[in-house]
Every structure is written in C-alpha cells, then in structure tokens.
Write an enzyme that holds these catalytic residues in place. Sequence first.
Site, PDB file in Angstrom:
ATOM      1  CE1 TYR A   1      -6.475   3.195  -0.060  1.00 19.46           C
ATOM      2  CE2 TYR A   1      -4.096   3.061   0.293  1.00 19.46           C
ATOM      3  CZ  TYR A   1      -5.130   2.880  -0.526  1.00 19.46           C
ATOM      4  OH  TYR A   1      -5.358   1.766  -1.038  1.00 19.46           O
TER       5      TYR A   1
ATOM      6  CG  ASP B   1      -7.051   5.248  -3.337  1.00 15.92           C
ATOM      7  OD1 ASP B   1      -8.458   5.172  -3.618  1.00 15.92           O
ATOM      8  OD2 ASP B   1      -6.118   4.719  -3.774  1.00 15.92           O
TER       9      ASP B   1
ATOM     10  CD  GLU C   1      -2.956  -0.691  -0.064  1.00 16.59           C
ATOM     11  OE1 GLU C   1      -2.918   0.226  -0.696  1.00 16.59           O
ATOM     12  OE2 GLU C   1      -3.592  -1.707  -0.374  1.00 16.59           O
TER      13      GLU C   1
END
Length: 356
Positions: free
Chosen positions: A122, A140, A39
């Site tokens: 996020y 996001d 991520e």
Amino acid sequence: MKNLDVSSFQNDLISWFTKEQRTLPWRQDTDPYKVWVSEIMLQQTRVDTVIPYFNRFIRQFPSIDALAEADEERVLKAWEGLGYYSRVRNLHAAVKEVKEQYGGKVPDTPEAISKLQGVGPYTSGAILSIAYGVPEPAVDGNVMRVLSRILTIWEDIAKPSTRKIFEEAVRQLISHENPSYFNQALMELGAIVCTPTSPSCLLCPVRNHCQAFHQGVQTDLPVKTKNKKQKRVQLAAAILVNEEGKILIHKRPGSGLLANLWEFPNTEMIMPLRNEKEQLGDFLISEWKVEAELKDQIGQIEHIFSHLIWNINVFSGMILSDVEEQANLKLVSLKELEQYALPVSHQKMLKLYLSD
Ligand code: SF4
C-alpha cells in the site's frame, strides 16, 4: 472490466476529486518524504488525529536527512500518542537506509521502494503514484471497500490473499495520465462518501458505474469476516514518587509491543485471588529491588490494541528504598518526564495521577 466504461469512470472520479478534495497539509506538495510520513501516520489512524502530528513531525524533521540523523528518543516522542510504534521505528530505519543507500532520494521503482523497512504494497503504491506519478495500485481497507461495491467483488477482504484481486482491478482501472489523483480519489471517496455503514450513494460521483448501487447491495459489501476475539489482560500499575518528588519510570524492551517506550512500573495480575497491591509490591521488589508503600487505587484504564485489551488498575505510592538507576530505569521530575515517550495508556495514568 465487465460492464464498466473505464475512461468515463476515471473522468468522473478524478474530476470529482479535483473539485471536492479536502485541503490537507500533506497535499500541499508532492515531496515523497512527506507523502511517506503522511501515509504511515494515516495507517489505522483518523485524518483529524493525524493533521497536528504530521505538522509537528515535519517541523521537527523536515527532510530525510533530518529524520535519519535524529535520535530515536526524539522520534518516538514526536509519535507519542499515535500508537502502533513499530510504524515509526520502521520509518526511521528506512529513512536511514534511503540516506545511506540512495543518497537521500526516496527510490522511485516498486522493486527498490518495497525493500525498505515497513514499506508494504500500500505505502509503496501510494508514494510511487502520488509523488512520482507511477501507475501503481495503493490498496488499503478503504479502497477495497469502495471497489468491492463498484465491481461487486464478494471475496472476504479480511483474507490477506484478497488484496491481490483488488490490486489487479486497480491495474486495469487506474488512469495513466493521472495515477496520483486516481488513487487519492479512491481513498477520498472511501473516506467521505462510500463510508463503511452508510454510503452516501445519492451524492456519489461514480454512482452510475457502481454495480452494488444498481443491485441495491451496497451495505452487504465488502464481505469481511470478524477478527478473532481480543485477549483481555489484567494489569496493575503504580506511579511511585520518592521523597524528592521524582517519579519512577522504566523503558520497555527493544522489541515487541510498544518497544523502547517508557512507562510506569506495572505487571500482569496472574493470581486472581491474591490482592493486587501485594502482587504489585512483590513485583517491584523482585524486578527492580524497589520497596514501596502503595496507596489506594486512583483509577482504572482500559486500552484496546488490535489483538489485546489491557485493563489496568492504577495505584499511587511512595518509594521507601534507594533506587539504583539504570539505562532502563530512571527517577525523573515531572518536567523531565515530558522528554520521555509514553504509550497512550500511561499518559492517561499520568493524567489520573495529576488530577487525583
Ligand atoms: Fe459507494 Fe454508493 Fe458510490 Fe457505490 S454508489 S461507490 S456504494 S457511495
């Protein structure tokens, strides 16, 4: 949720993802560490670019312990070329914290995980939902685009405060049976179907639920005001070699842009009417006490950051004086240079130099 059958929406979205998801290396298991690394890498970087970096990074640092114990130089080197280096410095610091404070186990509550360095809402939502099955939003830009269309949300997504509206929407929509697939499906939909300029509505698994499609306004959404213009900076840089063929590099300061990366000497051109070679030569003497003979320009490089554009004129040259090496100033052979993490712009300079 107005006009939306939540459970049918979840079903359509999740069954599509179950069948159509791309095979990606970080989807092979739900290890929170790997989810975390992927991520962080995927922020501002395309999936295709991330895949080889992710595989290499996990080979080098396969666990929280391995990354926590690695020295920064190696970690930066593994990230070299991905840009936005504060991401990896934060990851490194946070992983050390996980090792020390949580016995090497990534925390599984929003409160604990969001205190880790560099873990914003996020990333925290992505790790919690994908690795631990916690129904937390992971919003996001992609997800905001998709949901602004499905729910016709006309708020400006460039405003930081707008994220809250989307997080609230996800809280109402998210599947409690499979939050991992729900969040990943929204991301996947944004990446391969509901794309920024030409969404493939006719192939879309949630077309029946999409208000923008029904109203024909899908390309008017999301609303996003433009960033301020990027500042342009003119620089001159030199690849300088001594009589043994060693190249001069220096380390950037420990904070700010590209902190702790190594680069070739360079300086901003602040006197537009003065010859660049002279300005660069004076800089080398005043900053590093290095006298050099600069040759002709070997090329020009443009590098674009989110807030800044570097225009760099690149020179080669010979070092004429002795160089007093320091912790942040070194003479290295081409082979040794491979051990040092350089920003992309300086890797491009090296290529220019080697092809000259
Ligand atoms: Fe996006 Fe079109 Fe699907 Fe709506 S129907 S979510 S606009 S791709």
